[in-house]
Design an enzyme around this catalytic site. Sequence first.
Site, PDB file in Angstrom:
ATOM      1  N   GLY A  40       0.851  -1.306  -0.065  1.00 35.43           N
ATOM      2  CA  GLY A  40      -0.532  -0.520   0.442  1.00 35.43           C
ATOM      3  C   GLY A  40       0.991   1.372   0.331  1.00 35.43           C
ATOM      4  O   GLY A  40       1.856   1.530  -0.258  1.00 35.43           O
ATOM      5  N   GLY A 180       0.755  23.124   3.947  1.00 31.68           N
ATOM      6  CA  GLY A 180      -0.224  22.343   4.725  1.00 31.68           C
ATOM      7  C   GLY A 180       1.317  21.832   5.753  1.00 31.68           C
ATOM      8  O   GLY A 180       2.407  21.926   5.323  1.00 31.68           O
ATOM      9  N   GLY A 182       1.174  20.063   8.107  1.00 31.11           N
ATOM     10  CA  GLY A 182       0.659  19.093   8.856  1.00 31.11           C
ATOM     11  C   GLY A 182       2.098  17.495   9.095  1.00 31.11           C
ATOM     12  O   GLY A 182       3.258  18.243   9.170  1.00 31.11           O
ATOM     13  N   VAL A 271      -5.518  13.706   3.168  1.00 31.83           N
ATOM     14  CA  VAL A 271      -5.590  13.248   3.133  1.00 31.83           C
ATOM     15  C   VAL A 271      -6.977  12.322   2.521  1.00 31.83           C
ATOM     16  O   VAL A 271      -7.285  13.488   3.164  1.00 31.83           O
ATOM     17  CB  VAL A 271      -4.868  11.635   3.722  1.00 31.83           C
ATOM     18  CG1 VAL A 271      -5.894  10.707   2.773  1.00 31.83           C
ATOM     19  CG2 VAL A 271      -3.470  12.159   4.169  1.00 31.83           C
ATOM     20  N   ASP A 310      -8.097   4.360   7.096  1.00 27.73           N
ATOM     21  CA  ASP A 310      -7.951   5.972   6.529  1.00 27.73           C
ATOM     22  C   ASP A 310      -9.670   5.482   6.643  1.00 27.73           C
ATOM     23  O   ASP A 310     -10.669   7.249   6.322  1.00 27.73           O
ATOM     24  CB  ASP A 310      -7.179   6.012   5.680  1.00 27.73           C
ATOM     25  CG  ASP A 310      -5.475   6.099   5.861  1.00 27.73           C
ATOM     26  OD1 ASP A 310      -5.480   6.083   7.179  1.00 27.73           O
ATOM     27  OD2 ASP A 310      -4.539   6.556   5.182  1.00 27.73           O
ATOM     28  N   HIS A 443      21.109   6.426  32.882  1.00 23.10           N
ATOM     29  CA  HIS A 443      22.061   7.224  32.486  1.00 23.10           C
ATOM     30  C   HIS A 443      22.788   7.469  32.234  1.00 23.10           C
ATOM     31  O   HIS A 443      23.368   6.018  32.891  1.00 23.10           O
ATOM     32  CB  HIS A 443      21.902   8.191  33.977  1.00 23.10           C
ATOM     33  CG  HIS A 443      22.096   9.795  33.855  1.00 23.10           C
ATOM     34  ND1 HIS A 443      22.161  10.283  34.265  1.00 23.10           N
ATOM     35  CD2 HIS A 443      23.840   9.277  34.442  1.00 23.10           C
ATOM     36  CE1 HIS A 443      22.539  11.550  33.359  1.00 23.10           C
ATOM     37  NE2 HIS A 443      24.223  11.370  34.178  1.00 23.10           N
TER      38      HIS A 443
END
Length: 464
Positions: A40, A180, A182, A271, A310, A443
């Site tokens: 995808g 934009g 984002g 989107v 989405d 640490h």
Amino acid sequence: MSANYNIIVIGSGPGGYVAAIRASQLGMKVAVVERAEVGGICLNWGCIPTKALLKSAQVFEYINHASDYGISVKDASIDFGGIVKRSRDVAAGMSKGINFLFKKNKIDVIAGFGKLKPGKNVEVEDDKGTKSVYHADHIILATGGRSKELPNLKIDGKKIIGYRKAMTLDKQPDSMVIVGSGAIGSEFAYFYNALGTKVTLVEFLPNIVPVEDVDVSKQLERSYKKSGIKVMKSSEVTNVDTSGKKCKVTIKTTKGEEQVECDIVLSAVGVSTNIEGVGLEGVGVATDKGKVIVDDYYKTNIPGIYAIGDIVKGQALAHVASAEGIICVEKIAGQNPGSLDYNNIPGCTYCSPEIASVGFTEAAAKEAGYEIKVGKFPFSASGKASAAGAKEGFVKVIFDAKYGEWLGAHMIGANVTEMIAEVVVARKLETTGHEIVKSVHPHPTMSEAIMEAAAAAYDEVIHL
């Protein structure tokens, strides 16, 4: 009728391929329909190749600042084509990996465009126009999204481009306006600026990366301006004249109109969902404002049809789609998965400095009625950050003052996208602020800033 399956997944992105693999693990006969590359958008044109580009930009920045670390490097130059090729090679390798996983899990891959048909059928048209029909007991839509187009910012693929083209330009532009701010816009702003392109970042809202806590937004703006990016907030691109050699971009600001010339305009305004032409109307699947309506387990109003990623409610993020796919399939298999907590989804932006956040912002926590404790620890006070030459940014944590519930965390700085998972797990386990303060962190590390920020919320911080 070509074949029968327990589950057919339409789309092989991070929602679709994960759902398919989980279904196979649970003993189901599974097929995936994919019209383009397996994996995808995320794997081929989003999450993965962009991170490869950003790494190249980061390496170039390291080289340019090598003297800060006592190292002399001369005559470093950019091979833009080589940077793009490396990104594409990384994506191709990952796509091959998904194909391997499909074979390993005995998942059939059906190449073509899938369309719902009545009776739990899927019609697939291949690139030659041949149509075949497949039947499944359950069909999961995972068709994803694409670049949104604004009426006054039509993508022509040459001078006005979307994110896909921004990853594969033939040559590096001298100047670019990015519309934009984002995750997509901010990442490309960093990438091109780091390589030497003159970048203007335009945001319609009052703050860049507008979904983030306002303190994070302000820090990124400072960092970007320091690096040479022109940041324009509360601004709107009203027109782009592409008739000449350069683009003439008209930008409406709070002080009036301004015109900026550039080689390329990148539209990164969000989107749009891919729900057109997939047969929703023909089978009666309900939608609202471009999203498929589903319940907490991703069932649509039509029995046997589901939707994830989405195209449904929730954040348009790869890891959200994957989680939804697993929940959906496990519910189909008769298991009892919990529903997804959308308020405990980490969001990451891989610019430099990186951004990572989860849960309530400070403003949202107050609006929700919480009495809060806020702690903040700057990386300028971190020994590891100083040693690494990465003192920009901070960790900010928000707790409910009454019960110690961890409401949210917001980070900006080097490698914070690797640190946010601690907060996600802690919130899932209902860990309190005091428990974080008393959990010993190693640490020197960047991650001990989380503990220090929690201590600051309770007035116990040592190193401030």
